[in-house]
Design an enzyme around this catalytic site. Structure first.
Site, mmCIF file in Angstrom:
data_model
loop_
_atom_site.group_PDB
_atom_site.id
_atom_site.type_symbol
_atom_site.label_atom_id
_atom_site.label_comp_id
_atom_site.label_asym_id
_atom_site.label_seq_id
_atom_site.Cartn_x
_atom_site.Cartn_y
_atom_site.Cartn_z
ATOM 1 N N ASP A 67 0.886 -1.075 -0.007
ATOM 2 C CA ASP A 67 0.059 0.169 -0.063
ATOM 3 C C ASP A 67 0.986 1.230 -0.066
ATOM 4 O O ASP A 67 2.036 1.177 0.045
ATOM 5 C CB ASP A 67 -0.859 0.086 1.188
ATOM 6 C CG ASP A 67 -0.301 -0.415 2.588
ATOM 7 O OD1 ASP A 67 1.010 -0.473 2.621
ATOM 8 O OD2 ASP A 67 -0.949 -0.634 3.514
ATOM 9 N N ASN A 136 -7.883 -1.751 13.723
ATOM 10 C CA ASN A 136 -9.178 -2.141 13.407
ATOM 11 C C ASN A 136 -9.558 -3.369 12.591
ATOM 12 O O ASN A 136 -10.359 -3.661 11.926
ATOM 13 C CB ASN A 136 -9.894 -0.805 12.811
ATOM 14 C CG ASN A 136 -9.226 -0.691 11.345
ATOM 15 O OD1 ASN A 136 -8.315 -0.954 10.979
ATOM 16 N ND2 ASN A 136 -9.583 0.344 10.616
ATOM 17 N N HIS A 138 -7.486 -3.970 9.563
ATOM 18 C CA HIS A 138 -7.456 -3.921 8.266
ATOM 19 C C HIS A 138 -6.001 -4.700 7.946
ATOM 20 O O HIS A 138 -5.158 -4.945 8.599
ATOM 21 C CB HIS A 138 -7.467 -2.439 8.116
ATOM 22 C CG HIS A 138 -6.053 -1.749 8.427
ATOM 23 N ND1 HIS A 138 -5.914 -0.384 8.843
ATOM 24 C CD2 HIS A 138 -4.581 -2.205 8.386
ATOM 25 C CE1 HIS A 138 -4.828 -0.021 9.217
ATOM 26 N NE2 HIS A 138 -3.851 -1.170 9.055
ATOM 27 N N GLU A 143 -9.911 -1.587 4.812
ATOM 28 C CA GLU A 143 -10.374 -0.970 5.988
ATOM 29 C C GLU A 143 -11.685 -1.857 6.143
ATOM 30 O O GLU A 143 -12.244 -2.535 5.164
ATOM 31 C CB GLU A 143 -10.785 0.307 5.883
ATOM 32 C CG GLU A 143 -9.461 1.310 5.796
ATOM 33 C CD GLU A 143 -8.730 1.432 7.052
ATOM 34 O OE1 GLU A 143 -8.500 0.762 8.019
ATOM 35 O OE2 GLU A 143 -8.051 2.499 7.171
HETATM 36 P P1 PGA Z 1 1.963 -1.129 12.449
HETATM 37 O O1 PGA Z 1 0.763 -1.097 11.409
HETATM 38 O O2 PGA Z 1 2.929 -2.328 12.009
HETATM 39 O O3 PGA Z 1 2.957 0.078 12.532
HETATM 40 O O4 PGA Z 1 1.462 -1.674 13.786
HETATM 41 C C1 PGA Z 1 0.205 -2.222 11.113
HETATM 42 C C2 PGA Z 1 -1.230 -1.647 10.245
HETATM 43 O O5 PGA Z 1 -1.605 -0.669 10.580
HETATM 44 O O6 PGA Z 1 -1.497 -2.213 9.088
#
Ligand code: PGA
Length: 246
Positions: A67, A136, A138, A143
């Protein structure tokens, strides 16, 4: 589905890096889709160490990113590409021609997503996707509410995702939208590697692994993939009720 809970995050990251090393020994030209975020940083450090020690080479891989946020830095560098350059591509010796990224500066973002989708298909699909999990639920920037059949596209970010993304960087950047590969792109991969650490991820890890499969928790779709390996630390695994732990 295999779930490994390691005593420390360092150990989990080392074992996760070994999965990539094993894949590349079998298939040096594997197509790998890389996650950005705090979670995979240690694993990337381990992977780069393996490259430096001559245990593995990234010289023949095809590299994609999961992404990319829609805001770019003052020097117009897409943020996630810069992250992967710093943590994987440059120290691991991956060259520009091996790498594809989503360009949030493209004039026509739909066309950019179609181009990326076609490039993934032409590469033969992903051999391995490396994933973190959002607070959340995702996966990449898919999302809650994203469909199982979603493909590469532009998305609005949830407030918690915007905050987490902004926290990676200094400065005033606001992150409201992003480009992401879809859930179908991820679930089409031959192998998935999912990493989660820390107490803040415990509840969502439990839902993803033991809750109902639902668009409300995109990571729950991982339950339907036949070759997923989860690497957790004890804190992230602390709310698992045991159904999934052997
Ligand atoms: P993080 O993010 O590795 O910084 O916890 C993961 C995500 O939000 O997909």
């Amino acid at each position: 589905m295999e779930i490994q809970v390691n005593p420390t995050w360092e150990e989990a990251s080392r074992h996760a890096a070994d999965v990539i090393v094993e894949l590349l020994r079998r298939k040096p030209n594997a197509v790998i889709c890389f996650a950005t975020g705090n979670t995979p940083k240690l694993m990337y450090r381990e992977l780069v160490r393996c490259v430096r020690e001559g245990r593995v080479s990234l010289a023949d891989i095809r590299a994609f990113a999961l992404d990319e946020p829609g805001t770019v830095s003052e020097t117009n560098v897409p943020f996630f590409r810069a992250f992967l350059d710093e943590h994987v591509y440059e120290p691991g010796g991956v060259q520009d021609f091996q790498i594809d990224s989503l360009n949030p500066l493209a004039d026509d973002l739909d066309a950019e997503c179609r181009r990326y989708q076609a490039a993934i298909r032409e590469a033969g699909g992903f051999d391995l996707v490396i994933l973190g999990i959002g607070l959340n639920g995702h996966l990449a920037y898919n999302e809650p509410g994203s469909t199982r059949s979603s493909r590469t596209r532009r998305v609005q970010l949830a407030p918690s995702t915007s905050q987490v993304t902004a926290a990676y960087y200094t400065g005033e950047s606001a992150f409201e939208w992003g480009l992401t590969v879809g859930l179908a792109d991820i679930l089409d991969a031959k192998q998935l590697l999912v990493l989660a650490n820390g107490e803040s991820k415990a509840a969502i890890v439990q839902q993803a692994l033991e809750g109902a499969v639902s668009e409300r928790v995109p990571a729950s779709f991982l339950q339907e993939h036949g070759a997923v390996r989860w690497f957790l630390d004890p804190a992230a695994a602390s709310q698992l009720r045991g159904k999934t732990l052997s």
